[in-house]
Design a protein around this motif. Structure first.
Motif, short mmCIF file in Angstrom:
data_model
loop_
_atom_site.label_atom_id
_atom_site.label_comp_id
_atom_site.label_asym_id
_atom_site.label_seq_id
_atom_site.Cartn_x
_atom_site.Cartn_y
_atom_site.Cartn_z
N PHE A 126 -7.17 3.29 -4.47
CA PHE A 126 -7.03 2.36 -3.35
C PHE A 126 -6.64 0.99 -3.88
O PHE A 126 -6.63 0.76 -5.10
N PHE B 10 -13.37 6.71 -2.92
CA PHE B 10 -11.92 6.58 -2.81
C PHE B 10 -11.34 6.55 -4.22
O PHE B 10 -11.51 5.56 -4.94
N ASN C 155 -17.93 3.85 -2.17
CA ASN C 155 -17.43 2.58 -1.63
C ASN C 155 -18.52 1.53 -1.58
O ASN C 155 -18.28 0.35 -1.87
N CYS D 263 0.83 -1.21 0.00
CA CYS D 263 0.00 0.00 0.00
C CYS D 263 0.86 1.26 0.00
O CYS D 263 0.58 2.23 -0.72
N VAL E 257 -1.24 4.52 -1.48
CA VAL E 257 -2.67 4.48 -1.20
C VAL E 257 -2.86 4.41 0.32
O VAL E 257 -2.02 3.88 1.03
N ASN E 258 -3.96 4.96 0.79
CA ASN E 258 -4.24 4.94 2.23
C ASN E 258 -5.58 4.28 2.54
O ASN E 258 -6.12 4.46 3.63
N PHE E 259 -6.12 3.52 1.57
CA PHE E 259 -7.33 2.73 1.83
C PHE E 259 -7.15 1.35 1.20
O PHE E 259 -6.72 1.22 0.04
N PHE E 260 -7.49 0.33 1.99
CA PHE E 260 -7.27 -1.06 1.60
C PHE E 260 -8.59 -1.81 1.75
O PHE E 260 -9.08 -2.01 2.87
N PRO F 111 -2.65 1.05 6.44
CA PRO F 111 -3.71 1.88 5.84
C PRO F 111 -5.08 1.57 6.44
O PRO F 111 -5.30 0.48 6.99
N SER G 24 -8.71 0.27 6.48
CA SER G 24 -9.15 -0.92 5.75
C SER G 24 -10.62 -1.23 6.03
O SER G 24 -11.22 -0.71 6.98
N ASN H 299 -17.74 4.90 5.44
CA ASN H 299 -17.17 4.69 4.11
C ASN H 299 -18.21 4.52 3.01
O ASN H 299 -17.86 4.57 1.82
#
Length: 503
Positions: free
Chosen positions: A453, A450, A492, A396, A401-404, A428, A430, A445
């Motif tokens: 990601f 996003f 999301n 990541c 990226v900071n969203f998983f 990150p 998640s 979310n």
């Protein structure tokens, strides 16, 4: 003069038994808890982190309307001191499991009931290895912890302060983990027959029982008002068929609360018979209390919940009866151990069996962690989880990226999703796709877009299944389902819905 008649013999034996008990627990931590974790642990890791930050999102186990994170709350001080959460929780589990026995034994020892104190520890040491493994997991054992002060009332039944303390803890234990009723109902019965002529008893008891209103508002009403928080709800029904099945399969129900040999109920039934016979002759009120103990067990057989499990300590049928050994230990306080032969035999058997358990310790751990025995939950080496978190965290970061987003059917999903941020501060943010237990995460979310990601899919060709979709771009990062999503225009919630059709 024979050694067992010397004043030093009883204190020496008592402290020897305590040392053996603690050594057993240390070996479990070193040979089991530091090597393996089960699939429920990451949820509890998240609970410890949240509690340590003053965040109390739910009163119970995340995504469930039953069980609690009390062990997580107890683990917070260790976590603050820098103990990794995957060590802090097992340490707390062992403290919670042994506390009722140790407090009872030390109180008896303090009251100069040294033989009874030794007998309480001996009962714990003579339990089969499956009980040790079952109580090494920080799930479903906090209720019995709250019953740890019962010895105060058993020895002082008319003491109103002790009565108030234990009645209040009994009510709380019921809401925390209902399996505590196995030992709490006998105490309440014992106190009733000792105090039914005392007006203060009724006033104190009623006041304590009224606390159930507060506990209901704290623990249960929350889920009545917020059903969307529930991913896995409590399912329980009562039927005669459940009773008949339980009676025919006592080896399953009592398989991991038995003495010496696992999965055989005979030793538990022998203990019940011996205690009942002895109490009938010696103490009528204690005998009535014992009958209520048996009555609760028989009544529980009508419930479908007690049939939920397997003959495996990590998801055992016996977790519903985890308080039985402690109840047996409490009933022995009514016995006066006068026979030196009997008492010496107990000591010899306990030491011999402890030596046997130590000698076979590693083979016993191997037996209980074999993959063929997994059911309900599964085990995984702790190092595998740590390595997995590092690997995906680095991926990541490498891709900025900071969203998983993680498929709920990926084999490491719960460990990465709930454990990653707890173990590594720079992991990150998640979320799981289908079974995200954290309602506040799902809600926060849901409508977010996003733009960039990483999505971990179980469909190796997820990118091919999305060909022609103009809402985002996909870059395949490996051949095992790891996808970089770029220029995304879907919320999301919309993206998660899309994945469910392609997993």
């Amino acid at each position: 003069m024979q050694f067992y008649k010397k004043p030093i013999f009883l204190p020496l034996t008592f402290y020897l038994f305590v040392v053996i008990l603690l050594a057993t627990r240390i070996l479990l931590i070193l040979n089991l808890n530091t090597d393996y974790i089960d699939s429920d642990m990451p949820f509890m890791w998240a609970g410890v982190k949240d509690y340590s930050e003053g965040l109390f999102y739910e009163p119970r186990f995340y995504g469930q309307d039953y069980n609690t994170f009390m062990e997580c709350l107890f683990a917070v001080p260790l976590y603050w001191l820098g103990v990794p959460v995957y060590y802090a929780l097992p340490i707390i589990a062992h403290i919670v499991a042994v506390f009722p026995f140790l407090f009872t034994a030390f109180y008896l020892f303090y009251k100069n009931r040294k033989k009874n104190a030794i007998l309480v520890i001996a009962i714990f040491l003579c339990l089969a290895p499956g009980y040790d493994v079952m109580t090494s997991q920080p799930r479903g054992i906090s209720g019995i912890f709250l019953c740890g002060f019962y010895i105060l009332s058993f020895l002082n039944p008319t003491h109103m302060r002790f009565l108030a303390l234990n009645t209040l803890l009994t009510v709380l234990a019921y809401f925390v983990t209902p399996n505590a009723v196995v030992v709490s109902v006998p105490l309440m019965t014992f106190l009733f027959f000792h105090n039914y002529k005392n007006k203060k008893y009724y006033i104190i008891t009623v006041c304590c029982l009224l606390s159930s209103i507060l506990f209901y508002l704290v623990f249960d009403k929350f889920y009545k008002d917020h059903p969307d928080y529930i991913i896995y709800g409590l399912n329980n029904s009562w039927a005669p068929g459940n009773f008949l099945y339980a009676i025919r399969h006592l080896d399953k129900s009592f398989g991991h609360v038995s003495f010496f040999i696992e999965e055989i109920c005979a030793t538990v039934l022998v203990a019940f018979t011996a205690i009942g016979f002895a109490l009938f002759k010696k103490n009528k009120i204690a005998f009535l209390s014992f009958l209520s103990f048996l009555g609760v067990i028989l009544l529980s057989f009508f419930a479908s919940k007690v049939q939920e499990g397997v003959v495996w300590p990590f998801y055992s049928f016996s977790r519903m009866y985890i308080a039985i050994p402690f109840a047996i230990a409490l009933f022995t306080v009514f016995f006066q151990v006068k026979s030196n032969f009997f008492f010496t035999s107990i000591i010899v058997i306990t030491i011999a069996y402890s030596v046997f358990k130590f000698y076979n310790f590693k083979s016993s751990i191997r037996y209980h962690t074999e993959e063929r025995r997994w059911n309900g939950v599964h085990l995984i080496p702790l190092q595998t989880v740590l390595n997995g978190c590092i690997a995906f965290k680095d991926i990541c970061h490498k891709n900025d990226v900071n969203f998983f987003l993680i498929s709920s059917t990926f084999w490491l999903s719960t460990y990465l999703n709930y454990g990653g941020e707890v173990i590594y501060e720079d992991f990150p943010k998640s979320q799981e796709t289908m079974a995200e237990r954290r309602y506040w995460v799902r809600q926060a979310n849901a409508n977010k877009i996003f733009k960039r990601f990483i999505f971990l899919s179980v469909n190796y060709d997820f990118d091919k299944s999305c060909e022609g979709n103009s809402a985002f771009r996909i870059k395949r990062l490996d051949d095992y389902g790891l996808m970089l999503i770029e220029d995304n225009t879907l919320s999301n919630k919309e993206f998660v819905s899309l994945t469910l059709n392609r997993e």
